[in-house]
Design an enzyme around this catalytic site. Structure first.
Site, PDB file in Angstrom:
ATOM      1  CD  GLU A 102      50.871 -20.829  -7.775  1.00 19.03           C
ATOM      2  OE1 GLU A 102      50.643 -21.664  -6.773  1.00 19.03           O
ATOM      3  OE2 GLU A 102      49.988 -20.920  -8.930  1.00 19.03           O
ATOM      4  CD  GLU A 148      50.910 -22.860 -12.275  1.00 19.74           C
ATOM      5  OE1 GLU A 148      51.865 -22.765 -11.915  1.00 19.74           O
ATOM      6  OE2 GLU A 148      50.065 -23.030 -11.325  1.00 19.74           O
TER       7      GLU A 148
HETATM    8  C1  DCB Z   1      49.850 -24.163  -8.285  1.00 19.50           C
HETATM    9  C2  DCB Z   1      51.134 -24.449  -8.558  1.00 19.50           C
HETATM   10  C3  DCB Z   1      51.405 -25.772  -9.028  1.00 19.50           C
HETATM   11  C4  DCB Z   1      50.410 -26.626  -8.856  1.00 19.50           C
HETATM   12  C5  DCB Z   1      49.045 -26.233  -9.303  1.00 19.50           C
HETATM   13  C6  DCB Z   1      47.816 -26.569  -8.989  1.00 19.50           C
HETATM   14  O1  DCB Z   1      49.532 -24.520  -6.850  1.00 19.50           O
HETATM   15  F1  DCB Z   1      51.777 -23.563  -9.134  1.00 19.50           F
HETATM   16  O2  DCB Z   1      52.671 -26.418  -9.011  1.00 19.50           O
HETATM   17  O3  DCB Z   1      50.476 -28.059  -9.641  1.00 19.50           O
HETATM   18  O4  DCB Z   1      48.653 -24.555  -9.141  1.00 19.50           O
HETATM   19  O5  DCB Z   1      47.555 -26.922  -7.634  1.00 19.50           O
HETATM   20  C7  DCB Z   1      50.388 -28.984  -8.597  1.00 19.50           C
HETATM   21  C8  DCB Z   1      50.206 -30.243  -9.457  1.00 19.50           C
HETATM   22  C9  DCB Z   1      50.267 -31.648  -8.702  1.00 19.50           C
HETATM   23  C10 DCB Z   1      51.245 -31.487  -7.705  1.00 19.50           C
HETATM   24  C11 DCB Z   1      51.358 -30.136  -6.751  1.00 19.50           C
HETATM   25  C12 DCB Z   1      52.406 -30.075  -5.991  1.00 19.50           C
HETATM   26  O6  DCB Z   1      49.143 -30.058 -10.488  1.00 19.50           O
HETATM   27  O7  DCB Z   1      50.149 -32.636  -9.448  1.00 19.50           O
HETATM   28  O8  DCB Z   1      50.980 -32.503  -7.045  1.00 19.50           O
HETATM   29  O9  DCB Z   1      51.135 -29.103  -7.665  1.00 19.50           O
HETATM   30  O10 DCB Z   1      53.636 -30.221  -6.830  1.00 19.50           O
HETATM   31  C13 DCB Z   1      48.207 -23.687  -6.383  1.00 19.50           C
HETATM   32  C14 DCB Z   1      47.645 -22.779  -6.736  1.00 19.50           C
HETATM   33  C15 DCB Z   1      46.669 -21.926  -6.032  1.00 19.50           C
HETATM   34  C16 DCB Z   1      46.321 -22.476  -4.940  1.00 19.50           C
HETATM   35  C17 DCB Z   1      47.248 -23.663  -4.294  1.00 19.50           C
HETATM   36  C18 DCB Z   1      48.257 -24.031  -4.990  1.00 19.50           C
HETATM   37  N1  DCB Z   1      45.400 -21.735  -4.172  1.00 19.50           N
HETATM   38  N2  DCB Z   1      48.935 -25.325  -4.257  1.00 19.50           N
HETATM   39  O11 DCB Z   1      44.852 -20.878  -4.407  1.00 19.50           O
HETATM   40  O12 DCB Z   1      45.209 -22.334  -3.032  1.00 19.50           O
HETATM   41  O13 DCB Z   1      48.799 -25.366  -3.103  1.00 19.50           O
HETATM   42  O14 DCB Z   1      49.675 -25.890  -4.810  1.00 19.50           O
END
Ligand code: DCB
Length: 300
Positions: A138, A227
């Site tokens: 991402e 994902e």
């Molecule tokens: C994505 C990432 C993934 C993330 C998930 C949920 O991030 F590919 O790594 O997973 O979506 O946010 C989260 C875990 C947490 C961990 C965090 C950091 O579930 O346990 O603490 O990663 O490692 C996204 C997807 C979309 C967006 C933002 C994120 N968005 N983000 O649309 O704003 O900021 O991580």
């Protein structure tokens, strides 16, 4: 449809569709691991087999680069990754090797490490029909664009992989956490077997992202949903957005878009499919969270 590797062989992109060796459309569905550096236990053979038992044909190994992942601990992560890939191969499933950039928001940041990693790993798995390469999870950040950062990175990485493997399917992330697929469609890559990646979280993303995906597909770009989550985009909150998820599942089914759900992990967060106390090894239905129970009914 039997979605095993032995029944379908190497997958390739035909127009915007993913097809098997007989040129029949195929939609893979399955789980993504959580961060390999944190939850290697849920990427072992028993773990992947449990998803297969419930109908999954795909498993994605999310190898974080930052956050104490591959960049700081390469050997340990590579060892766990190889073990997981080999388990998926034994299980006759498709497997995604995901270079999971996130906090390291621009793929250019760790490009040299990525090239060395994919050089080694695609040489090791050259010709193995199970393996799919995802070169940047991402990309994100306002200044990170397809044209300036991601596309040039992809050109270099694809060249590295193609030296060893002419036909492996390659997945390429897009800007804004893999949402700006329409931007990528304006200047596609020249490779013959890649798809661009879209990601959604049902509590945060709806019609706008669906429109971006349709715009990209109408322009001729194949899309892979490597994902997605049932929750808000932070993976947390306290809601499993079932109704919104069902809309997305129908959207993907209509378009034959393959998918992997975030996550087959046990972090104490709503998007996790496993309860926090779940240990590796003996998985039962009792291990599944609300989201996990729901997602495990959705495999096609
Ligand atoms: C994505 C990432 C993934 C993330 C998930 C949920 O991030 F590919 O790594 O997973 O979506 O946010 C989260 C875990 C947490 C961990 C965090 C950091 O579930 O346990 O603490 O990663 O490692 C996204 C997807 C979309 C967006 C933002 C994120 N968005 N983000 O649309 O704003 O900021 O991580």
């Amino acid at each position: 449809m039997n979605k095993s590797v032995s029944a379908n062989g190497r997958l390739h992109v035909n127009g915007i569709d993913l097809v098997n060796e007989r040129n029949e459309m195929i939609q893979l569905t399955g789980m993504s691991s959580h961060g390999l550096q944190w939850y290697p236990e849920h990427t072992k053979k028993e773990a992947i087999a449990f998803t297969k038992k419930h109908g999954a044909s795909l498993f994605r190994i999310a190898m974080y680069t930052d956050e104490e992942g591959y960049i700081s601990h390469p050997e340990e992560n590579k060892k766990n990754l190889i073990e997981a890939v080999n388990a998926a191969i034994d299980l006759d499933m498709y497997v995604i090797i995901d270079w999971h950039i996130l906090a390291d928001n621009n793929p250019q940041q760790n490009k040299e490490a990525a090239k060395a990693f994919f050089d080694e790993i695609s040489r090791k798995y050259a010709g193995i029909k199970n393996v799919i390469y995802e070169i940047c999870n991402e990309p994100n950040g306002e200044d990170v664009t397809w044209e300036k950062d991601i596309r040039p990175y992809a050109v270099e990485l694809i060249e590295v992989i193609r030296k060893h493997d002419k036909d492996a399917l390659i997945l390429v992330g897009t800007a804004c956490w893999s949402q700006f697929v329409d931007e990528a469609a304006k200047h596609p890559l020249e490779d013959h077997n890649y798809m661009c990646v879209a990601h959604f979280y049902a509590g945060s993303h709806g019609e706008e992202l669906m429109n971006r995906i349709d715009t990209a597909r109408n322009a001729g770009l194949g899309i892979f949903m490597s994902e997605w989550g049932t929750t808000t985009a932070d993976g947390k909150g306290d809601t499993v957005f079932e109704e919104e998820t069902r809309k997305w599942i129908a959207f993907m089914k209509e378009r034959n878009i393959s998918w992997a759900n975030w996550s087959f992990g046990s972090r104490d967060e709503t998007s996790a499919a496993l309860k926090p106390e779940t240990k590796g090894g003996a998985y039962t239905e009792e291990c599944l969270t609300k989201s996990g129970r729901f997602v495990f009914t959705l495999f096609e």
